[in-house]
Design a protein around this motif. Structure first.
Motif, PDB file in Angstrom:
ATOM      1  N   ASN A 303     -42.566  37.009 -11.423  1.00 54.43           N
ATOM      2  CA  ASN A 303     -42.447  38.366 -10.884  1.00 54.43           C
ATOM      3  C   ASN A 303     -41.156  39.001 -11.396  1.00 54.43           C
ATOM      4  N   ALA A 304     -41.257  40.236 -11.843  1.00 52.46           N
ATOM      5  CA  ALA A 304     -40.156  40.891 -12.547  1.00 52.46           C
ATOM      6  C   ALA A 304     -38.924  41.110 -11.671  1.00 52.46           C
ATOM      7  N   SER A 305     -39.107  41.103 -10.357  1.00 48.43           N
ATOM      8  CA  SER A 305     -37.987  41.382  -9.457  1.00 48.43           C
ATOM      9  C   SER A 305     -37.169  40.147  -9.100  1.00 48.43           C
ATOM     10  N   ALA A 306     -37.621  38.968  -9.509  1.00 51.59           N
ATOM     11  CA  ALA A 306     -36.891  37.726  -9.189  1.00 51.59           C
ATOM     12  C   ALA A 306     -37.000  36.779 -10.382  1.00 51.59           C
ATOM     13  N   LEU A 307     -36.223  37.059 -11.421  1.00 51.44           N
ATOM     14  CA  LEU A 307     -36.312  36.287 -12.660  1.00 51.44           C
ATOM     15  C   LEU A 307     -35.632  34.927 -12.515  1.00 51.44           C
ATOM     16  N   PRO A 308     -36.174  33.913 -13.175  1.00 54.58           N
ATOM     17  CA  PRO A 308     -35.502  32.616 -13.208  1.00 54.58           C
ATOM     18  C   PRO A 308     -34.332  32.651 -14.191  1.00 54.58           C
ATOM     19  N   GLN A 309     -33.605  31.567 -14.239  1.00 55.47           N
ATOM     20  CA  GLN A 309     -32.518  31.446 -15.209  1.00 55.47           C
ATOM     21  C   GLN A 309     -33.106  31.019 -16.555  1.00 55.47           C
ATOM     22  N   GLU A 310     -32.407  31.400 -17.621  1.00 50.71           N
ATOM     23  CA  GLU A 310     -32.795  30.975 -18.969  1.00 50.71           C
ATOM     24  C   GLU A 310     -31.568  30.413 -19.670  1.00 50.71           C
ATOM     25  N   SER A 311     -31.718  29.222 -20.219  1.00 49.45           N
ATOM     26  CA  SER A 311     -30.576  28.610 -20.894  1.00 49.45           C
ATOM     27  C   SER A 311     -31.041  27.470 -21.792  1.00 49.45           C
ATOM     28  N   LYS A 312     -30.220  27.186 -22.808  1.00 48.77           N
ATOM     29  CA  LYS A 312     -30.418  26.007 -23.653  1.00 48.77           C
ATOM     30  C   LYS A 312     -29.476  24.878 -23.251  1.00 48.77           C
ATOM     31  N   LEU A 313     -28.569  25.159 -22.325  1.00 44.81           N
ATOM     32  CA  LEU A 313     -27.585  24.173 -21.878  1.00 44.81           C
ATOM     33  C   LEU A 313     -27.667  24.089 -20.363  1.00 44.81           C
ATOM     34  N   ILE A 314     -28.110  22.948 -19.849  1.00 40.72           N
ATOM     35  CA  ILE A 314     -28.429  22.821 -18.429  1.00 40.72           C
ATOM     36  C   ILE A 314     -27.759  21.582 -17.832  1.00 40.72           C
ATOM     37  N   GLU A 315     -27.146  21.768 -16.674  1.00 44.53           N
ATOM     38  CA  GLU A 315     -26.609  20.646 -15.915  1.00 44.53           C
ATOM     39  C   GLU A 315     -27.707  20.150 -14.979  1.00 44.53           C
ATOM     40  N   ALA A 316     -27.949  18.840 -14.988  1.00 47.99           N
ATOM     41  CA  ALA A 316     -29.085  18.305 -14.219  1.00 47.99           C
ATOM     42  C   ALA A 316     -28.778  16.911 -13.696  1.00 47.99           C
ATOM     43  N   ASP A 317     -29.409  16.575 -12.574  1.00 53.85           N
ATOM     44  CA  ASP A 317     -29.397  15.191 -12.102  1.00 53.85           C
ATOM     45  C   ASP A 317     -30.493  14.442 -12.845  1.00 53.85           C
ATOM     46  N   LEU A 318     -30.174  13.220 -13.233  1.00 58.71           N
ATOM     47  CA  LEU A 318     -31.098  12.418 -14.037  1.00 58.71           C
ATOM     48  C   LEU A 318     -31.340  11.077 -13.371  1.00 58.71           C
ATOM     49  N   CYS A 319     -32.611  10.713 -13.214  1.00 60.03           N
ATOM     50  CA  CYS A 319     -32.994   9.360 -12.793  1.00 60.03           C
ATOM     51  C   CYS A 319     -33.623   8.682 -14.004  1.00 60.03           C
ATOM     52  N   TRP A 320     -32.996   7.607 -14.478  1.00 60.81           N
ATOM     53  CA  TRP A 320     -33.458   6.939 -15.693  1.00 60.81           C
ATOM     54  C   TRP A 320     -34.539   5.921 -15.353  1.00 60.81           C
ATOM     55  N   MET A 321     -35.667   5.969 -16.068  1.00 56.75           N
ATOM     56  CA  MET A 321     -36.858   5.200 -15.702  1.00 56.75           C
ATOM     57  C   MET A 321     -37.309   4.206 -16.759  1.00 56.75           C
ATOM     58  N   ASP A 322     -36.518   3.986 -17.796  1.00 60.46           N
ATOM     59  CA  ASP A 322     -36.966   3.142 -18.902  1.00 60.46           C
ATOM     60  C   ASP A 322     -36.117   1.885 -18.992  1.00 60.46           C
ATOM     61  N   GLY A 323     -36.738   0.801 -19.470  1.00 58.69           N
ATOM     62  CA  GLY A 323     -35.994  -0.437 -19.669  1.00 58.69           C
ATOM     63  C   GLY A 323     -34.992  -0.331 -20.804  1.00 58.69           C
ATOM     64  N   ARG A 324     -35.245   0.558 -21.740  1.00 59.88           N
ATOM     65  CA  ARG A 324     -34.299   0.824 -22.827  1.00 59.88           C
ATOM     66  C   ARG A 324     -33.289   1.864 -22.346  1.00 59.88           C
ATOM     67  N   ALA A 325     -32.010   1.600 -22.531  1.00 60.35           N
ATOM     68  CA  ALA A 325     -30.962   2.483 -22.016  1.00 60.35           C
ATOM     69  C   ALA A 325     -30.981   3.849 -22.705  1.00 60.35           C
ATOM     70  N   LEU A 326     -30.442   4.849 -22.036  1.00 55.50           N
ATOM     71  CA  LEU A 326     -30.306   6.189 -22.609  1.00 55.50           C
ATOM     72  C   LEU A 326     -29.469   6.132 -23.882  1.00 55.50           C
ATOM     73  N   ASP A 327     -29.925   6.813 -24.913  1.00 55.45           N
ATOM     74  CA  ASP A 327     -29.211   6.883 -26.186  1.00 55.45           C
ATOM     75  C   ASP A 327     -28.824   8.341 -26.441  1.00 55.45           C
ATOM     76  N   THR A 328     -27.554   8.654 -26.304  1.00 51.78           N
ATOM     77  CA  THR A 328     -27.104  10.046 -26.448  1.00 51.78           C
ATOM     78  C   THR A 328     -27.085  10.510 -27.908  1.00 51.78           C
ATOM     79  N   SER A 329     -27.366   9.609 -28.833  1.00 54.80           N
ATOM     80  CA  SER A 329     -27.320   9.990 -30.248  1.00 54.80           C
ATOM     81  C   SER A 329     -28.671  10.466 -30.773  1.00 54.80           C
ATOM     82  N   ILE A 330     -29.746  10.299 -29.979  1.00 55.80           N
ATOM     83  CA  ILE A 330     -31.067  10.640 -30.490  1.00 55.80           C
ATOM     84  C   ILE A 330     -31.643  11.853 -29.753  1.00 55.80           C
ATOM     85  N   MET A 331     -32.669  12.427 -30.343  1.00 57.29           N
ATOM     86  CA  MET A 331     -33.401  13.533 -29.737  1.00 57.29           C
ATOM     87  C   MET A 331     -34.496  12.988 -28.820  1.00 57.29           C
ATOM     88  N   TYR A 332     -34.596  13.566 -27.649  1.00 56.56           N
ATOM     89  CA  TYR A 332     -35.717  13.307 -26.749  1.00 56.56           C
ATOM     90  C   TYR A 332     -36.570  14.571 -26.664  1.00 56.56           C
TER      91      TYR A 332
END
Length: 416
Positions: A303-332
């Motif tokens: 709805n035009a009267s209540a726009l969401p935020q738009e960004s390419k850089l987002i702060e977020a809480d993360l719950c990691w679910m994989d046996g392989r650890a997070l790798d900050t050097s790769i693209m997900y």
């Protein structure tokens, strides 16, 4: 009929599966073949009665060990409401399973063993409830039969939990003393706890109001499919199909399409073979606009009267679910509703010790770790903050090498 989605959380052996089994058993929600299998099972309680936890322990390992490992979903209804229950595991090893089961819930039932009171796992589960912004919490003090239905024990546990609830900013908390094994205060009020003046668990679940998201003004619909039959009889047909995440769209509402920013007006709404004047949260509809706008799968109508935020850089809480650890050097890949784009974890801000709630600096994320990160996406996302709109404030991370879901995200802020 209104549907309530809820999940159970508690330490190992606190009686989560037994409580759900009792709800199903005492509301006559068990099929005849299930009841026959239940009665012929070798698993019995110490007093010789049927072990109702069998109704939710579906995996062989669960039945052998007497614990819950995976999420089990059960369905039942009364004259007043339909219910979807997620029986989630309590052990820290299966935190990712609990987060998965709780992610769509309207209400959380936290079980506390009356003999043990508030323990570390109670703190962990309550933190996860707070993290997932579940508005309604029922604290069931279970196994009251093991403490002679003592009002003093019940009151003491409440006082301790209230301190934790205040720390986590849990607001709508209801306390009920129960015995899942004996059936006290599960469906009917117990005569053995006549000092308790509240409702039974089922009566509370039947009347609790969880309709707040449907009333939200944050109308959002990610486009799943652009319908263009291009047949002779439907030559000019152009509809945008999707599921309304939140809020309400009405005929003649002014809407904005993101990410393009184009504006238009809703000309028609189709819902199966009907043409309603409004589309509400949870409905899968086709929307027609007055203007020919360039829209494709992954775009979002808002709805035009209540726009969401738009960004390419987002702060977020993360719950990691994989046996392989997070790798900050790769693209997900990040999937936000129907939109998928590449991303990287540009920074790990902190990790949470969910037994003590302390924040720690961290350089890595491993299985079941929870903390806060900054994500950099290839394309801008149109999102709401998770606290404002859970439906449009969450996403998943996918490892493109394996195509596995490796993380659950809750958006907290757009980074300037």
């Amino acid at each position: 009929m209104n549907i309530l989605k809820f999940f159970t959380a508690g330490s190992v052996d606190d009686g989560k599966s037994t409580l759900i089994g009792r709800l199903l058993y005492d509301t006559d929600s068990i099929l005849a073949d299930q009841l026959e299998a239940l009665q012929s099972s070798n698993r019995k309680n110490d007093d010789g009665t049927i072990d109702l936890a069998i109704l939710t322990d579906g995996l062989r390992a669960e039945r052998e060990q007497g614990i819950t490992i995976d999420v089990a979903y059960k369905y039942f209804q009364t004259e007043k409401r339909k219910f979807i229950i997620a029986d989630t595991p309590g052990h820290i090893q299966y935190t990712r399973n609990m987060v998965t089961g709780a992610s769509t819930a309207n209400l959380a039932i936290i079980l506390i063993d009356a003999r043990n009171g508030v323990v570390e796992q109670t703190i962990r589960h309550s933190y996860l409830v707070s993290l997932l912004d579940i508005k309604h919490i029922v604290v069931c003090i279970n196994k009251m039969d093991m403490v002679d239905y003592s009002e003093e024990v019940y009151t003491s546990i409440i006082e301790k939990y209230k301190v934790l609830a205040q720390q986590l900013k849990l607001k709508d908390v209801t306390y009920i003393p129960v015995s899942a094994l004996k059936g006290d205060n599960i469906v009917q009020n117990s005569e053995r706890m006549d000092w308790y003046g509240g409702e039974s668990l089922l009566h509370f679940l039947e009347k609790v109001d969880t309709d707040n998201l449907d009333k939200s003004q944050l109308a959002r619909m990610p486009v799943q499919w652009v319908i263009r039959p291009q047949t002779e009889e439907l030559h000019d047909y152009r509809g945008y199909a999707g599921r309304v995440l939140s809020g309400t769209f009405n005929l003649n509402d002014k809407v904005t399409i993101l990410p393009s920013g184009a504006n238009s007006i809703i000309e028609k709404i189709e819902f199966f073979d009907q043409e309603p004047v409004a589309a509400h949260a949870g409905q899968s509809v086709t929307i027609h606009l007055k203007d020919d706008v360039d829209i494709s799968r992954g775009d979002t109508i808002v709805n035009a009267s209540a726009l969401p935020q738009e960004s390419k850089l987002i702060e977020a809480d993360l719950c990691w679910m994989d046996g392989r650890a997070l790798d900050t050097s790769i693209m997900y890949l990040i999937q936000h509703n129907s939109k998928t784009t590449k991303c990287k974890i540009s920074e790990i801000l902190h990790k949470i010790d969910i037994n003590t709630l302390e924040k720690h600096d961290a350089e890595e994320f491993k299985l079941n770790d929870i903390g806060r990160v900054i994500i950099k996406t290839a394309d801008a996302l149109a999102f709401d903050l998770y606290d404002d709109n859970r439906a449009n404030g969450s996403a998943i991370l996918i490892d493109s090498r394996t195509n596995l879901t490796v993380g659950a995200l809750m958006f907290r802020a757009a980074v300037e």
